[in-house]
Scaffold this motif. Structure first.
Motif, PDB file in Angstrom:
ATOM      1  N   THR A   1       0.850  -1.191   0.000  1.00 49.40           N
ATOM      2  CA  THR A   1       0.000   0.000   0.000  1.00 49.40           C
ATOM      3  C   THR A   1       0.880   1.233   0.000  1.00 49.40           C
TER       4      THR A   1
ATOM      5  N   GLU B   1       1.192   5.695  -1.159  1.00 52.29           N
ATOM      6  CA  GLU B   1       0.535   6.953  -1.530  1.00 52.29           C
ATOM      7  C   GLU B   1       1.063   7.399  -2.883  1.00 52.29           C
TER       8      GLU B   1
ATOM      9  N   GLU C   1      -4.249   6.648  -1.733  1.00 52.32           N
ATOM     10  CA  GLU C   1      -3.609   5.391  -1.371  1.00 52.32           C
ATOM     11  C   GLU C   1      -4.068   4.283  -2.314  1.00 52.32           C
TER      12      GLU C   1
ATOM     13  N   GLU D   1      -3.278   0.036  -3.536  1.00 47.86           N
ATOM     14  CA  GLU D   1      -2.613  -1.250  -3.313  1.00 47.86           C
ATOM     15  C   GLU D   1      -2.136  -1.734  -4.684  1.00 47.86           C
TER      16      GLU D   1
ATOM     17  N   THR E   1      -7.964   4.419  -0.574  1.00 48.66           N
ATOM     18  CA  THR E   1      -8.619   5.646  -0.095  1.00 48.66           C
ATOM     19  C   THR E   1     -10.145   5.508  -0.199  1.00 48.66           C
TER      20      THR E   1
END
Length: 226
Positions: A101, A103, A126, A128, A166
């Motif tokens: 994960t 940003e 964010e 993955e 997010t």
């Protein structure tokens, strides 16, 4: 796909602020590598090469320690607030095919409609993604966007294989009406009035007021003489 930079690191056995300062004096950067249930490994990274590699966020590194290679992701980079110096780096061990994960910055393309203001409410989201396939950014077009346009996290076109972490309802971009100078001045005067602030007249305003008073006095005199 993420570029992988190979760095030759040295294990270190001395810790603390004094040891860290000595490492930096030797043009190296103190760092710690951890993850996958292994004990933290304290290392020193080559200063110049590491600074170049960490110009990009979510930098993926191949660290060579005692001849053995480790794939690691730069998780936290501590920089000097004044000097262009990296003080410490936290690295997380990753493996090919593993999901992480991260940003990722939001990059806007195009121009919104005239007389609008584009506000980036959330500069990063964010995601993955696979550790070896971290995107540099997520792009979104605002070409011709009208007043009232709102871009939510769920509206972003994600790179293949990426999953949004997010909140999908999070506001990323807001397009509003541009405020004119007159409207801004009126709002400012109203706010000052509510706060009980009295403005001092500028030189131009005082001169204009004096001229108006003079004209009024002259007209009154002429009226008395007639």
């Amino acid at each position: 796909m993420s570029d992988v930079t190979k760095l030759v690191a040295e294990q270190r056995t001395q810790f603390g602020k004094g040891a860290a300062r000595k490492i930096r004096r030797d043009h190296k950067i103190p760092a710690v590598m951890y993850g996958h249930g292994t004990a933290p490994v304290h290392i020193a990274l080559p200063g110049h090469e590491t600074m170049l590699a960490l110009k990009h966020t979510n930098a993926l590194l191949t660290l060579v320690i005692d001849g053995e290679e480790h794939l690691a992701l730069a998780k936290d980079v501590q920089r000097d607030p004044i000097k262009p110096v990296i003080e410490h780096v936290d690295l997380v061990v990753v493996r090919k095919g593993e999901k992480v994960t991260v940003e990722v910055s939001v990059h806007l393309e195009g121009d919104a409609a005239p007389e609008t203001v584009v506000t980036t409410v959330m500069g990063t989201v964010e995601l993955e993604v696979e550790a070896t396939d971290i995107p540099e950014n997520v792009t979104h077009s605002i070409e011709g966007a009208q007043v009232g346009t709102q871009v939510l996290a769920s509206d972003l076109q994600l790179p293949a294989g990426a999953t949004l972490v997010t909140d999908p309802e999070a506001l990323v971009v807001n397009v509003t009406q541009q405020v004119t100078a007159e409207e801004l001045e009126a709002d400012l005067e109203e706010a000052e009035g509510e706060a009980g602030i009295e403005r001092e007249e500028s030189g131009e305003e005082a001169a204009a007021g004096a001229a108006t008073d003079g004209e009024g006095a002259a007209e009154a005199k002429d009226s008395d003489q007639s």
